[in-house]
Motif scaffolding. Structure first.
Motif, PDB file in Angstrom:
ATOM      1  N   ASP A   1     -16.946 114.298 -55.731  1.00 21.09           N
ATOM      2  CA  ASP A   1     -16.133 115.474 -55.382  1.00 21.09           C
ATOM      3  C   ASP A   1     -16.564 116.147 -54.084  1.00 21.09           C
ATOM      4  O   ASP A   1     -16.007 117.167 -53.697  1.00 21.09           O
ATOM      5  N   ARG A   2     -17.619 115.604 -53.431  1.00 22.29           N
ATOM      6  CA  ARG A   2     -18.083 116.255 -52.174  1.00 22.29           C
ATOM      7  C   ARG A   2     -16.884 116.454 -51.257  1.00 22.29           C
ATOM      8  O   ARG A   2     -16.156 115.500 -50.957  1.00 22.29           O
ATOM      9  N   GLU A   3     -16.693 117.689 -50.814  1.00 25.10           N
ATOM     10  CA  GLU A   3     -15.571 117.924 -49.906  1.00 25.10           C
ATOM     11  C   GLU A   3     -15.987 118.869 -48.783  1.00 25.10           C
ATOM     12  O   GLU A   3     -16.393 120.006 -49.018  1.00 25.10           O
ATOM     13  N   LEU A   4     -15.901 118.354 -47.573  1.00 26.03           N
ATOM     14  CA  LEU A   4     -16.180 119.173 -46.391  1.00 26.03           C
ATOM     15  C   LEU A   4     -14.897 119.342 -45.599  1.00 26.03           C
ATOM     16  O   LEU A   4     -14.048 118.450 -45.591  1.00 26.03           O
ATOM     17  N   TRP A   5     -14.797 120.485 -44.944  1.00 25.88           N
ATOM     18  CA  TRP A   5     -13.666 120.714 -44.030  1.00 25.88           C
ATOM     19  C   TRP A   5     -14.239 120.796 -42.621  1.00 25.88           C
ATOM     20  O   TRP A   5     -15.213 121.515 -42.394  1.00 25.88           O
ATOM     21  N   ARG A   6     -13.631 120.073 -41.729  1.00 22.40           N
ATOM     22  CA  ARG A   6     -14.172 120.051 -40.371  1.00 22.40           C
ATOM     23  C   ARG A   6     -13.136 120.486 -39.334  1.00 22.40           C
ATOM     24  O   ARG A   6     -11.979 120.068 -39.396  1.00 22.40           O
ATOM     25  N   VAL A   7     -13.590 121.317 -38.406  1.00 23.05           N
ATOM     26  CA  VAL A   7     -12.751 121.708 -37.265  1.00 23.05           C
ATOM     27  C   VAL A   7     -13.544 121.445 -35.997  1.00 23.05           C
ATOM     28  O   VAL A   7     -14.711 121.853 -35.891  1.00 23.05           O
ATOM     29  N   GLN A   8     -12.954 120.731 -35.066  1.00 25.97           N
ATOM     30  CA  GLN A   8     -13.633 120.446 -33.781  1.00 25.97           C
ATOM     31  C   GLN A   8     -13.101 121.408 -32.718  1.00 25.97           C
ATOM     32  O   GLN A   8     -11.915 121.738 -32.719  1.00 25.97           O
ATOM     33  N   LEU A   9     -13.980 121.790 -31.808  1.00 26.92           N
ATOM     34  CA  LEU A   9     -13.605 122.852 -30.865  1.00 26.92           C
ATOM     35  C   LEU A   9     -13.885 122.487 -29.418  1.00 26.92           C
ATOM     36  O   LEU A   9     -15.027 122.178 -29.055  1.00 26.92           O
ATOM     37  N   LEU A  10     -12.847 122.540 -28.634  1.00 25.09           N
ATOM     38  CA  LEU A  10     -13.003 122.376 -27.187  1.00 25.09           C
ATOM     39  C   LEU A  10     -13.210 123.760 -26.578  1.00 25.09           C
ATOM     40  O   LEU A  10     -12.784 124.754 -27.162  1.00 25.09           O
ATOM     41  N   PRO A  11     -13.836 123.824 -25.400  1.00 22.99           N
ATOM     42  CA  PRO A  11     -13.940 125.147 -24.767  1.00 22.99           C
ATOM     43  C   PRO A  11     -12.537 125.719 -24.527  1.00 22.99           C
ATOM     44  O   PRO A  11     -11.614 124.968 -24.218  1.00 22.99           O
ATOM     45  N   HIS A  12     -12.404 127.019 -24.656  1.00 23.69           N
ATOM     46  CA  HIS A  12     -11.084 127.644 -24.525  1.00 23.69           C
ATOM     47  C   HIS A  12     -10.424 127.387 -23.180  1.00 23.69           C
ATOM     48  O   HIS A  12      -9.212 127.341 -23.072  1.00 23.69           O
TER      49      HIS A  12
ATOM     50  N   ASP B   1     -29.210 119.558 -46.562  1.00 27.20           N
ATOM     51  CA  ASP B   1     -28.829 119.491 -47.974  1.00 27.20           C
ATOM     52  C   ASP B   1     -27.783 120.580 -48.222  1.00 27.20           C
ATOM     53  O   ASP B   1     -28.093 121.767 -48.108  1.00 27.20           O
ATOM     54  N   TRP B   2     -26.586 120.168 -48.541  1.00 26.23           N
ATOM     55  CA  TRP B   2     -25.488 121.136 -48.618  1.00 26.23           C
ATOM     56  C   TRP B   2     -25.548 122.017 -49.859  1.00 26.23           C
ATOM     57  O   TRP B   2     -25.874 121.538 -50.938  1.00 26.23           O
ATOM     58  N   GLN B   3     -25.208 123.282 -49.668  1.00 24.73           N
ATOM     59  CA  GLN B   3     -24.921 124.180 -50.788  1.00 24.73           C
ATOM     60  C   GLN B   3     -23.465 124.601 -50.640  1.00 24.73           C
ATOM     61  O   GLN B   3     -22.978 124.756 -49.515  1.00 24.73           O
ATOM     62  N   GLN B   4     -22.811 124.796 -51.767  1.00 23.96           N
ATOM     63  CA  GLN B   4     -21.406 125.195 -51.709  1.00 23.96           C
ATOM     64  C   GLN B   4     -21.272 126.463 -50.856  1.00 23.96           C
ATOM     65  O   GLN B   4     -22.054 127.405 -51.017  1.00 23.96           O
ATOM     66  N   GLY B   5     -20.331 126.463 -49.929  1.00 24.81           N
ATOM     67  CA  GLY B   5     -20.110 127.630 -49.079  1.00 24.81           C
ATOM     68  C   GLY B   5     -20.843 127.586 -47.751  1.00 24.81           C
ATOM     69  O   GLY B   5     -20.588 128.416 -46.881  1.00 24.81           O
ATOM     70  N   ASP B   6     -21.746 126.613 -47.582  1.00 27.58           N
ATOM     71  CA  ASP B   6     -22.461 126.506 -46.286  1.00 27.58           C
ATOM     72  C   ASP B   6     -21.482 126.194 -45.158  1.00 27.58           C
ATOM     73  O   ASP B   6     -20.534 125.429 -45.339  1.00 27.58           O
ATOM     74  N   LEU B   7     -21.771 126.753 -44.021  1.00 28.67           N
ATOM     75  CA  LEU B   7     -21.045 126.402 -42.799  1.00 28.67           C
ATOM     76  C   LEU B   7     -22.055 125.863 -41.804  1.00 28.67           C
ATOM     77  O   LEU B   7     -23.129 126.452 -41.626  1.00 28.67           O
ATOM     78  N   LEU B   8     -21.713 124.773 -41.153  1.00 32.00           N
ATOM     79  CA  LEU B   8     -22.601 124.226 -40.107  1.00 32.00           C
ATOM     80  C   LEU B   8     -21.836 124.252 -38.798  1.00 32.00           C
ATOM     81  O   LEU B   8     -20.733 123.706 -38.714  1.00 32.00           O
ATOM     82  N   LEU B   9     -22.408 124.901 -37.819  1.00 35.67           N
ATOM     83  CA  LEU B   9     -21.818 124.898 -36.478  1.00 35.67           C
ATOM     84  C   LEU B   9     -22.716 124.013 -35.622  1.00 35.67           C
ATOM     85  O   LEU B   9     -23.919 124.290 -35.490  1.00 35.67           O
TER      86      LEU B   9
ATOM     87  N   ILE C   1     -17.311 122.533 -36.559  1.00 34.98           N
ATOM     88  CA  ILE C   1     -17.747 123.289 -37.733  1.00 34.98           C
ATOM     89  C   ILE C   1     -17.491 122.454 -38.978  1.00 34.98           C
ATOM     90  O   ILE C   1     -16.420 121.852 -39.124  1.00 34.98           O
ATOM     91  N   LEU C   2     -18.475 122.407 -39.846  1.00 40.94           N
ATOM     92  CA  LEU C   2     -18.299 121.770 -41.145  1.00 40.94           C
ATOM     93  C   LEU C   2     -18.448 122.868 -42.200  1.00 40.94           C
ATOM     94  O   LEU C   2     -19.428 123.621 -42.169  1.00 40.94           O
ATOM     95  N   TYR C   3     -17.498 122.950 -43.102  1.00 38.17           N
ATOM     96  CA  TYR C   3     -17.585 123.922 -44.196  1.00 38.17           C
ATOM     97  C   TYR C   3     -17.688 123.150 -45.512  1.00 38.17           C
ATOM     98  O   TYR C   3     -16.921 122.211 -45.746  1.00 38.17           O
ATOM     99  N   CYS C   4     -18.620 123.551 -46.336  1.00 38.19           N
ATOM    100  CA  CYS C   4     -18.823 122.846 -47.601  1.00 38.19           C
ATOM    101  C   CYS C   4     -17.979 123.489 -48.702  1.00 38.19           C
ATOM    102  O   CYS C   4     -18.358 124.518 -49.259  1.00 38.19           O
ATOM    103  N   HIS C   5     -16.834 122.862 -48.994  1.00 36.85           N
ATOM    104  CA  HIS C   5     -15.953 123.369 -50.054  1.00 36.85           C
ATOM    105  C   HIS C   5     -16.524 122.980 -51.420  1.00 36.85           C
ATOM    106  O   HIS C   5     -16.581 123.800 -52.328  1.00 36.85           O
ATOM    107  N   ILE C   6     -16.957 121.729 -51.552  1.00 31.84           N
ATOM    108  CA  ILE C   6     -17.626 121.290 -52.792  1.00 31.84           C
ATOM    109  C   ILE C   6     -18.885 120.520 -52.383  1.00 31.84           C
ATOM    110  O   ILE C   6     -18.816 119.561 -51.606  1.00 31.84           O
ATOM    111  N   ALA C   7     -20.021 120.974 -52.891  1.00 29.81           N
ATOM    112  CA  ALA C   7     -21.298 120.390 -52.459  1.00 29.81           C
ATOM    113  C   ALA C   7     -21.551 119.043 -53.139  1.00 29.81           C
ATOM    114  O   ALA C   7     -21.126 118.838 -54.281  1.00 29.81           O
TER     115      ALA C   7
END
Ligand SMILES: [Fe+2]
Length: 624
Positions: free
Chosen positions: A593-604, A566-574, A451-457
């Motif tokens: 200032d572009r800032e994305l937060w990323r979390v990688q996910l393995l199957p549970h 094209d990122w908008q602030q608040g977008d989430l990409l899965l 998941i990528l979350y756009c904190h600052i576009a």
């Protein structure tokens, strides 16, 4: 003499094997009613037909009249006049059937679809232009390799219009008069039922325009009855035409039959086993991820259902378990199945809903189907909230810096990731540090989603995330090329950045750990001054390898496979990490200032070492 006998025995054995495999597969396509006779009669009939093709080593040929035009009843039955998800799945399903045959019978299987709109369109009130638009769109709706198209104008001249085509058909092939049809309706129960069904159907489909709409219901019913009789006559002529022109083809039908042969009733959707057609209904994807057909007015009454659009037109209904879906707009980004955007359609003054309101199973299913999901208009409060939301979709990969990677340009970057430079195409965790390597098997350490979350576009048009649909690259390449690619292994080298990884080799084509499908595992080279990413292969001579890389580059960046988000602030990409490749376009100093937060996910279900386990073995020299 002995040799000849043995050859005959072997061939007979092979015939039997092909026939039994075909029949087994054919059963999955059959729509069976109460008094089905396929096992007692139809199977024998079908075997005889199959022998004709198999004896001469020819492709098995089938014919299905159908896909005429949409019902004109857009009020209660269908979305509009053009094909939609229903036709898309039906064609894919029928083409897949033929593909399966090819696996056990090398000459393969072909399906002729006889688009029979012209035969009946005047009776159901569809004009020629509308029918042509439907047909043209239908042929381009999805890529098929075993389906061929025929229609009345394949056999008669269409220069004088559709009426002339119908007259030709009737004068040459119709053997029943109107009076005979009327007698059959009186004396034959089956014909009477067909007549009644057609009459009701015509009455519901309302073939009248505003100018000739009969006010009295009685008049409309009477007119429907007259049209139904003409339909029976035309159907008789069409059946005779098809028998003459396609004498050996296995005759499929979208209408109910007892399957004794020669006609076999098929269900065109893989999970809806009824004789029901996409051109009289809409698709509903249910909360258990099954796609079924129903009338539009019925689908609209279902709870927690939202409309999915494609090409700016209604495509299908999606049902989930929360009412939030009803307040969202869903749009497929690159048809037929690359990327889907879920936009919350709330009032601007309202607070954005939390993304945790969306059912994680539905999100996962959408991500598996479309490769990636964009969530727009939802709220993420903090990094902790992002981890909490992500944990519903998988087990977060815990790096030495934690589960959230903050991606923003640094003043003195240690690699392209933390810079404003472009990031080459890759898949996540392709070069894992030893503490994340788990067993070392691809499926054990490679995240299924991230998941990528756009904190600052970033500034508009730069710092975009590039997503390549590897499935589309493989589809465009074709099966012969993909088979050749299966022999190639690519070695990847990069200096150790935050990855902390070692050099690794991956086959160019691997199998999806969950679905088993072929997946493209290609990473793009980079000659950045900050960090090079180099490719090599021992599978091919250097020149051939360079040629292959050039081909892969062109294929990945082909417009049909690539989306630049094209990122908008608040977008989430899965993003589904096995199917997709991703990267980033470069950015200017407007994007510092572009800032994305990323979390990688393995199957549970997969085991993963905890932070305390791996910290003991952490080699800090390998981690920038
Ligand atoms: Fe990445």
């Amino acid at each position: 003499m002995k040799l000849i006998t043995s050859k005959v025995q072997i061939e007979t054995k092979n015939y039997k094997l092909v026939i039994s495999q075909f029949i087994k597969l054919f059963r999955t396509l059959l729509a069976k009613g109460k008094n089905d006779s396929f096992e007692t009669k139809g199977k024998t009939f079908l075997t005889e037909q199959l022998m004709y093709f198999i004896r001469s080593d020819q492709p098995i040929e089938m014919i299905l009249p159908g896909f005429p035009c949409k019902s004109p009843n857009t009020n209660s039955k269908v979305f509009g006049y053009l094909p939609d998800r229903g036709e898309e799945i039906a064609l894919t399903n029928l083409d897949n059937f033929c593909k399966q045959v090819h696996k056990f019978y090398p000459p393969g299987c072909k399906l002729v679809i006889f688009s029979d709109g012209t035969t009946f369109s005047d009776l159901i009130g569809v004009d020629e232009e509308t029918q042509e638009k439907y047909n043209t769109t239908l042929k381009n709706i999805t890529k098929v390799s075993h389906i061929y198209w025929e229609s009345l104008d394949s056999f008669f001249s269409s220069s004088n219009g559709y009426d002339a085509l119908r007259e030709e058909l009737m004068s040459q092939y119709c053997s029943v008069t109107k009076q005979q049809v009327e007698l059959q309706i009186q004396n034959d129960e089956q014909i009477r039922q067909t007549y009644q069904g057609l009459k009701n159907f015509l009455f519901q489909d309302n073939p009248w325009t505003d100018s000739n709409f009969p006010q009295a219901k009685k008049t409309r019913l009477k007119q429907s009855g007259e049209f139904a009789k003409i339909m029976i006559q035309r159907n008789d002529a069409l059946t005779k035409l098809l028998s003459e022109k396609f004498p050996h083809h296995i005759r499929l039908s979208v209408h109910c039959h007892n399957n004794a042969g020669p006609k076999f009733a098929v269900h065109v959707l893989p999970n809806d086993y009824r004789c029901i057609t996409p051109w009289h209904n809409v698709v509903v994807k249910t909360s258990n991820n099954q796609e079924i057909l129903m009338k539009k007015e019925e689908a609209e009454k279902l709870p927690n259902t939202t409309l999915v659009k494609c090409h700016q037109q209604p495509w299908y209904f999606l049902q989930s378990s929360e009412d939030i879906w009803g307040k969202c707009e869903l749009e497929i980004i690159k048809p037929p199945r690359t990327g889907i955007r879920i936009t919350y359609q709330g009032n601007d003054n309202q607070t954005k809903p939390s993304c945790s309101c969306l059912n994680s199973e539905t999100l996962q299913n959408l991500c598996l189907e479309y490769g990636f999901v964009v969530l727009r208009g939802f709220n993420i409060e903090s990094k902790e909230h992002l981890v909490e939301f992500s944990s519903e979709l998988g087990k977060p990969v815990t790096w030495d810096f934690g589960p959230v990677h903050t991606i923003r340009p640094k003043k003195t970057p240690d690699g392209y990731i933390a810079s404003r430079e472009a990031v080459p195409l890759h898949w996540d965790l392709s070069m894992p540090p030893s503490y994340l390597e788990a067993s070392g098997c691809y499926e054990d350490f490679t995240p299924q989603f991230f998941i990528l979350y756009c904190h600052i576009a970033p500034a508009s048009g730069e710092g975009q995330t590039t997503v390549v649909d590897g499935r589309k690259v493989l589809e465009n390449a074709g099966s012969a090329k993909v088979e050749a690619w299966k022999q190639v292994v690519i070695d990847y080298f990069t200096k150790f950045t935050y990855y902390g990884g070692k050099q690794r080799s991956y086959p160019l084509i691997m199998q999806h750990p969950i679905t088993g499908e072929d997946i493209l595992r290609y990473q793009e080279a980079s000659n950045s001054n900050l960090q090079t990413f180099e490719l090599d292969s021992k599978s091919l001579p250097q020149e051939d390898f360079q040629q292959l890389v050039a081909e892969l580059q062109a294929s990945a960046y082909d417009d049909s496979c690539l989306i630049c988000h094209d990122w908008q602030q608040g977008d989430l990409l899965l993003i589904e990490n096995h199917y997709m490749l991703h990267g980033r376009t470069s950015a200017s100093d407007l994007t510092d200032d572009r800032e994305l937060w990323r979390v990688q996910l393995l199957p549970h279900s997969l085991p993963q070492k905890s932070v305390s386990d791996f910290s003991k073995n952490l080699d800090y020299k390998e981690v920038a």
